[in-house]
Design an enzyme around this catalytic site. Structure first.
Site, PDB file in Angstrom:
ATOM      1  N   ILE A 184       4.044   2.357  -2.484  1.00  0.00           N
ATOM      2  CA  ILE A 184       3.374   2.731  -3.727  1.00  0.00           C
ATOM      3  C   ILE A 184       3.469   4.239  -3.975  1.00  0.00           C
ATOM      4  O   ILE A 184       3.357   4.696  -5.113  1.00  0.00           O
ATOM      5  CB  ILE A 184       1.898   2.255  -3.691  1.00  0.00           C
TER       6      ILE A 184
ATOM      7  N   ASN B 147       4.453   4.164  12.188  1.00  0.00           N
ATOM      8  CA  ASN B 147       3.298   4.877  12.710  1.00  0.00           C
ATOM      9  C   ASN B 147       2.443   3.893  13.495  1.00  0.00           C
ATOM     10  O   ASN B 147       2.171   2.789  13.038  1.00  0.00           O
ATOM     11  CB  ASN B 147       2.482   5.480  11.563  1.00  0.00           C
TER      12      ASN B 147
ATOM     13  N   GLU C  48      -2.202   4.386   8.656  1.00  0.00           N
ATOM     14  CA  GLU C  48      -3.276   4.167   7.670  1.00  0.00           C
ATOM     15  C   GLU C  48      -3.593   2.687   7.498  1.00  0.00           C
ATOM     16  O   GLU C  48      -4.750   2.317   7.335  1.00  0.00           O
ATOM     17  CB  GLU C  48      -2.864   4.732   6.302  1.00  0.00           C
ATOM     18  N   VAL C  49      -2.560   1.895   7.452  1.00  0.00           N
ATOM     19  CA  VAL C  49      -2.771   0.466   7.172  1.00  0.00           C
ATOM     20  C   VAL C  49      -2.631  -0.313   8.482  1.00  0.00           C
ATOM     21  O   VAL C  49      -1.575  -0.269   9.132  1.00  0.00           O
ATOM     22  CB  VAL C  49      -1.758  -0.045   6.119  1.00  0.00           C
TER      23      VAL C  49
ATOM     24  N   HIS D 285       3.926  -2.185  10.192  1.00  0.00           N
ATOM     25  CA  HIS D 285       4.935  -2.021   9.145  1.00  0.00           C
ATOM     26  C   HIS D 285       5.936  -0.965   9.552  1.00  0.00           C
ATOM     27  O   HIS D 285       5.620  -0.036  10.280  1.00  0.00           O
ATOM     28  CB  HIS D 285       4.293  -1.647   7.806  1.00  0.00           C
TER      29      HIS D 285
ATOM     30  N   HIS E 182       8.591   1.785   7.888  1.00  0.00           N
ATOM     31  CA  HIS E 182       9.038   2.497   6.699  1.00  0.00           C
ATOM     32  C   HIS E 182      10.565   2.603   6.759  1.00  0.00           C
ATOM     33  O   HIS E 182      11.121   2.969   7.797  1.00  0.00           O
ATOM     34  CB  HIS E 182       8.483   3.926   6.677  1.00  0.00           C
TER      35      HIS E 182
HETATM   36  P1  5GP Z   1       1.104   4.332   7.346  1.00  0.00           P
HETATM   37  O1  5GP Z   1       0.516   5.712   7.245  1.00  0.00           O
HETATM   38  O2  5GP Z   1       0.051   3.314   7.701  1.00  0.00           O
HETATM   39  O3  5GP Z   1       2.314   4.286   8.233  1.00  0.00           O
HETATM   40  O4  5GP Z   1       1.677   4.016   5.918  1.00  0.00           O
HETATM   41  C1  5GP Z   1       1.021   3.242   4.960  1.00  0.00           C
HETATM   42  C2  5GP Z   1       1.870   3.270   3.704  1.00  0.00           C
HETATM   43  O5  5GP Z   1       1.404   2.257   2.848  1.00  0.00           O
HETATM   44  C3  5GP Z   1       1.790   4.589   2.916  1.00  0.00           C
HETATM   45  O6  5GP Z   1       3.100   5.137   2.792  1.00  0.00           O
HETATM   46  C4  5GP Z   1       1.194   4.168   1.578  1.00  0.00           C
HETATM   47  O7  5GP Z   1       1.744   4.868   0.484  1.00  0.00           O
HETATM   48  C5  5GP Z   1       1.513   2.688   1.523  1.00  0.00           C
HETATM   49  N1  5GP Z   1       0.548   1.892   0.766  1.00  0.00           N
HETATM   50  C6  5GP Z   1      -0.813   1.932   0.874  1.00  0.00           C
HETATM   51  N2  5GP Z   1      -1.378   1.046   0.024  1.00  0.00           N
HETATM   52  C7  5GP Z   1      -0.345   0.439  -0.620  1.00  0.00           C
HETATM   53  C8  5GP Z   1      -0.313  -0.580  -1.637  1.00  0.00           C
HETATM   54  O8  5GP Z   1      -1.310  -1.112  -2.104  1.00  0.00           O
HETATM   55  N3  5GP Z   1       0.936  -0.963  -2.069  1.00  0.00           N
HETATM   56  C9  5GP Z   1       2.071  -0.406  -1.567  1.00  0.00           C
HETATM   57  N4  5GP Z   1       3.233  -0.853  -2.063  1.00  0.00           N
HETATM   58  N5  5GP Z   1       2.068   0.542  -0.614  1.00  0.00           N
HETATM   59  C10 5GP Z   1       0.869   0.973  -0.156  1.00  0.00           C
END
Ligand code: 5GP
Length: 126
Positions: free
Chosen positions: A40, A97, A105-106, A110, A112
């Site tokens: 996003i 991550n 964060e999530v 996942h 990237h």
């Molecule tokens: P992390 O920091 O957990 O590795 O990355 C989480 C990623 O999820 C971030 O790059 C963020 O922009 C993406 N993200 C968070 N919420 C959403 C969402 O609702 N939809 C999409 N498509 N990406 C999201």
């Protein structure tokens, strides 16, 4: 606890909701093992997230707990998405991550997929 001391899987996390179709996403790939969609908040011209369909909190959790078929299916999907996005010639970067030091964060594992330009230093020094 998940296998790595992170909190247990939270089925209300945003990627779980995307998997259930409760939140829309810009899907680029889906198969038995994985779903891939555009981030996003893209950091590069191509920034796609690939997630497994199972309920895994983190990379550590996934690799310790998922079956070999699920792990193979997931990583095959990552490769297929990179290829379909046209990134094999120029190259790409995969990043996962895991946990607080990495800033995950999530809490749904996942990967990237970054590409579409020269990506520069792998990670800030220090
Ligand atoms: P992390 O920091 O957990 O590795 O990355 C989480 C990623 O999820 C971030 O790059 C963020 O922009 C993406 N993200 C968070 N919420 C959403 C969402 O609702 N939809 C999409 N498509 N990406 C999201």
């Amino acid at each position: 606890m998940s296998v790595t001391g992170l909190p247990p899987y939270d089925p209300a996390n945003v990627f779980a909701r995307i998997l259930r179709g409760e939140i829309p996403c810009r899907k680029v790939h889906e198969d038995e093992w994985a779903l891939a969609f555009h981030d996003i908040n893209p950091l590069t011209p191509t920034h796609v997230l690939v997630i497994p369909k199972g309920e895994w909190v983190s990379a550590a959790d996934f690799h310790a707990g998922a079956g070999t078929e699920a792990i193979a299916g997931f990583w095959r999907a990552v490769g297929a998405v990179a290829k379909a996005q046209g990134l094999e010639e120029g190259g790409y970067r995969l990043l996962a991550n895991m946990g607080p030091d990495a800033g995950q964060e999530v809490p749904h594992f996942h990967v990237h997929l970054f590409g579409g330009r020269r990506l520069g230093a792998m990670v800030p020094r220090g």
